[in-house]
Design an enzyme around this catalytic site. Structure first.
Site, PDB file in Angstrom:
ATOM      1  N   ARG A 115       1.034  -0.990   0.031  1.00  0.00           N
ATOM      2  CA  ARG A 115       0.050  -0.402  -0.187  1.00  0.00           C
ATOM      3  C   ARG A 115       0.985   1.160  -0.458  1.00  0.00           C
ATOM      4  O   ARG A 115       1.266   1.566   1.036  1.00  0.00           O
ATOM      5  CB  ARG A 115      -0.901   0.071   1.637  1.00  0.00           C
ATOM      6  N   HIS A 159      -4.064   4.706   4.227  1.00  0.00           N
ATOM      7  CA  HIS A 159      -5.042   3.658   4.302  1.00  0.00           C
ATOM      8  C   HIS A 159      -6.261   4.069   3.774  1.00  0.00           C
ATOM      9  O   HIS A 159      -6.376   3.759   2.761  1.00  0.00           O
ATOM     10  CB  HIS A 159      -4.821   3.361   5.999  1.00  0.00           C
ATOM     11  N   TYR A 213       3.266   6.110  11.412  1.00  0.00           N
ATOM     12  CA  TYR A 213       2.852   5.327  11.657  1.00  0.00           C
ATOM     13  C   TYR A 213       3.796   4.201  11.119  1.00  0.00           C
ATOM     14  O   TYR A 213       4.398   3.392  11.473  1.00  0.00           O
ATOM     15  CB  TYR A 213       2.355   4.731  12.323  1.00  0.00           C
TER      16      TYR A 213
HETATM   17  C1  LIG Z   1     -15.436  -5.462  11.017  1.00  0.00           C
HETATM   18  C2  LIG Z   1     -14.501  -4.776  10.412  1.00  0.00           C
HETATM   19  N1  LIG Z   1     -13.624  -4.037  11.609  1.00  0.00           N
HETATM   20  C3  LIG Z   1     -13.152  -3.107  11.853  1.00  0.00           C
HETATM   21  C4  LIG Z   1     -13.002  -1.851  10.896  1.00  0.00           C
HETATM   22  C5  LIG Z   1     -11.749  -0.785  10.221  1.00  0.00           C
HETATM   23  N2  LIG Z   1     -11.245  -1.511   9.596  1.00  0.00           N
HETATM   24  C6  LIG Z   1     -11.392  -0.630   8.091  1.00  0.00           C
HETATM   25  S1  LIG Z   1     -10.093  -1.540   6.759  1.00  0.00           S
HETATM   26  C7  LIG Z   1      -9.577  -2.163   8.552  1.00  0.00           C
HETATM   27  C8  LIG Z   1      -8.093  -2.966   8.240  1.00  0.00           C
HETATM   28  C9  LIG Z   1      -7.636  -3.420   7.165  1.00  0.00           C
HETATM   29  O1  LIG Z   1      -6.593  -4.327   6.535  1.00  0.00           O
HETATM   30  P1  LIG Z   1      -6.447  -5.370   5.774  1.00  0.00           P
HETATM   31  O2  LIG Z   1      -7.572  -6.314   5.874  1.00  0.00           O
HETATM   32  O3  LIG Z   1      -5.056  -5.586   4.982  1.00  0.00           O
HETATM   33  O4  LIG Z   1      -7.697  -3.611   4.710  1.00  0.00           O
HETATM   34  P2  LIG Z   1      -6.495  -3.370   3.627  1.00  0.00           P
HETATM   35  O5  LIG Z   1      -7.421  -1.860   4.694  1.00  0.00           O
HETATM   36  O6  LIG Z   1      -4.940  -3.183   4.079  1.00  0.00           O
HETATM   37  O7  LIG Z   1      -6.566  -3.021   2.543  1.00  0.00           O
HETATM   38  C10 LIG Z   1     -10.028  -1.645   9.494  1.00  0.00           C
HETATM   39  C11 LIG Z   1      -9.547  -2.640  11.230  1.00  0.00           C
HETATM   40  C12 LIG Z   1     -14.073  -2.633   9.764  1.00  0.00           C
HETATM   41  N3  LIG Z   1     -14.036  -1.782   8.204  1.00  0.00           N
HETATM   42  N4  LIG Z   1     -14.321  -3.924   9.467  1.00  0.00           N
END
Ligand SMILES: Cc1ncc(C[n+]2csc(CCOP(=O)(O)OP(=O)(O)O)c2C)c(N)n1
Ligand SMILES: [Mg+2]
Length: 377
Positions: free
Chosen positions: A277, A281, A290
């Site tokens: 990435r 985010h 971070y």
């Molecule tokens: C069930 C849930 N918990 C927490 C969140 C908050 N949240 C949004 S994205 C994220 C991290 C996701 O990481 P990853 O699966 O690696 O996907 P990326 O964002 O890196 O594409 C979190 C914790 C959410 N959207 N849904």
């Protein structure tokens, strides 16, 4: 007679003269594949589709389109004209590699960084702007109508993908459900449960981990102690493999194999696509708080678009004029889509209720009414 009562099956006592009993009951290996190195050099013979200029250019176009859409979405958000947006900067090879291998009748269940796949499958950039602008019409695709909308709750669409695949199997349709989620999602129970059921029921579903090494501020090393995420498939009795997710040829090739297998009744598959990435985010994040800038700059050397362009140029398949023409065409497409989005009159607050429910539960009917009255004030 119980086996343990026979002489042959008595537990062995140490006896150096006899062959030892096996101490391992299962072994596994995780394959890793890459065709192009970060400089665009082929590291092994390319698959057939990658020897065809038109197909390579189509992949290149798909990634550039995704990146332009992405940049425009960020610009719109920064100027207060779009909601929070999740950029896929640097990750374009994953969705484009996935979608280019799928058939129209297959079904995509994306997470929230797969607009490259959605655009490839015919979802329009206007619809995607509408979605990220909070408009329900952005999930009511004119094309790819059965594809699922963006899924922001992490990993919750994995069990849905299993349901879709089960429906395909029961209806004897030769279609495959494709579910994409991030590295962080692999720590969710939803994903483990989905993998398990897909394995037990031998379903036509391909899971792809879009492993960008971060889950908001959580680096991969803190996400799991496992050496690969692909091996999470093994416990579910599913084949898992890893690909260079910045090599669109590798993603597409692995996807094609997985889809062919699933379509032929060979069951599910898990692909871990290793990417990075490059951006924050989302537009609501500041990754500089971070993660070291030096880490990000080093990763720019591996990004997928320059990689494929270097390959095309080195093969004499692409030049300055091609690039300029492509950028002009794509810029126009995205600018026009943004204008159409901005010219769309917003929906009333009742839309979010009406889009979700055919028959509204009583408490939500009251909320719907209250929202309409609030909007009138
Ligand atoms: C069930 C849930 N918990 C927490 C969140 C908050 N949240 C949004 S994205 C994220 C991290 C996701 O990481 P990853 O699966 O690696 O996907 P990326 O964002 O890196 O594409 C979190 C914790 C959410 N959207 N849904
Ligand atoms: Mg991630």
């Amino acid at each position: 007679m119980p086996l343990s009562d026979t002489t042959e099956h008595r537990p062995e006592v140490a006896d150096a003269t006899r062959t030892p009993l096996p101490t391992a009951v299962a072994r596994f290996e995780i394959r890793h594949s890459r065709f192009l190195d970060p400089k665009g050099n082929a590291v092994r013979p390319l698959p057939d589709f990658a020897r065809d200029r038109d197909q390579l250019v189509a992949l290149y176009r798909g990634m550039v389109l995704a990146r332009r859409f992405d940049a425009k979405a960020v610009a719109l958000q920064r100027t207060g004209r779009l909601g929070t947006f999740a950029s896929a900067l640097g990750q374009e090879a994953v969705p484009v590699g996935i979608a280019s291998a799928m058939r129209a009748e297959d079904l995509l269940l994306p997470s929230f960084r797969e607009h490259g796949a959605q655009l490839w499958r015919g979802v329009s950039p206007v619809e995607l702007f509408l979605y990220w602008g909070g408009d329900e019409r952005g999930s009511n695709f004119a094309e790819a109508r059965e594809d699922f909308p963006v899924c922001v709750p992490v990993g919750t669409h994995a069990p849905h993908a299993v349901g879709v695949a089960l429906a395909f199997k029961l209806r004897r349709e030769k279609r495959v459900a494709v579910c994409v989620f991030g590295d962080g999602a692999t720590s969710k129970g939803d994903v483990a449960e989905a993998l398990n059921v897909a394995g037990v029921s031998h379903l036509p579903v391909v899971f792809v981990i879009n492993n960008n090494r971060w889950a908001i501020s959580m680096p991969l090393a803190q996400q799991t102690a496992a050496e690969t995420l692909a091996q999470k498939a093994i416990a579910a009795g599913i084949e898992g493999e890893q690909v260079d997710g910045n090599d669109v040829i590798a993603v597409r090739e692995a996807m094609s194999r997985a889809l062919t297998k699933a379509r032929a009744g060979g069951g599910p598959h898990l692909i871990e696509a290793l990417t990075y990435r490059l951006g924050d985010h989302t537009t609501a994040d500041d990754a500089g708080r971070y993660r070291a800038g030096s880490e990000v700059s080093a990763r720019w050397a591996e990004e997928p678009i320059a990689r494929l362009r270097s390959h095309l140029v080195a093969q004499g398949l692409w030049g300055k004029a091609d690039e300029e023409q492509l950028l002009a065409e794509i810029t126009l497409t995205i600018e026009r889509a943004a204008e159409a989005y901005l010219a769309t009159a917003p929906q009333g607050p009742d839309a979010m209720f009406d889009f979700m429910y055919r028959n509204l539960p009583k408490d939500l009917a009251e909320q719907r009414q209250a929202a309409i009255e609030l909007a009138r004030e």
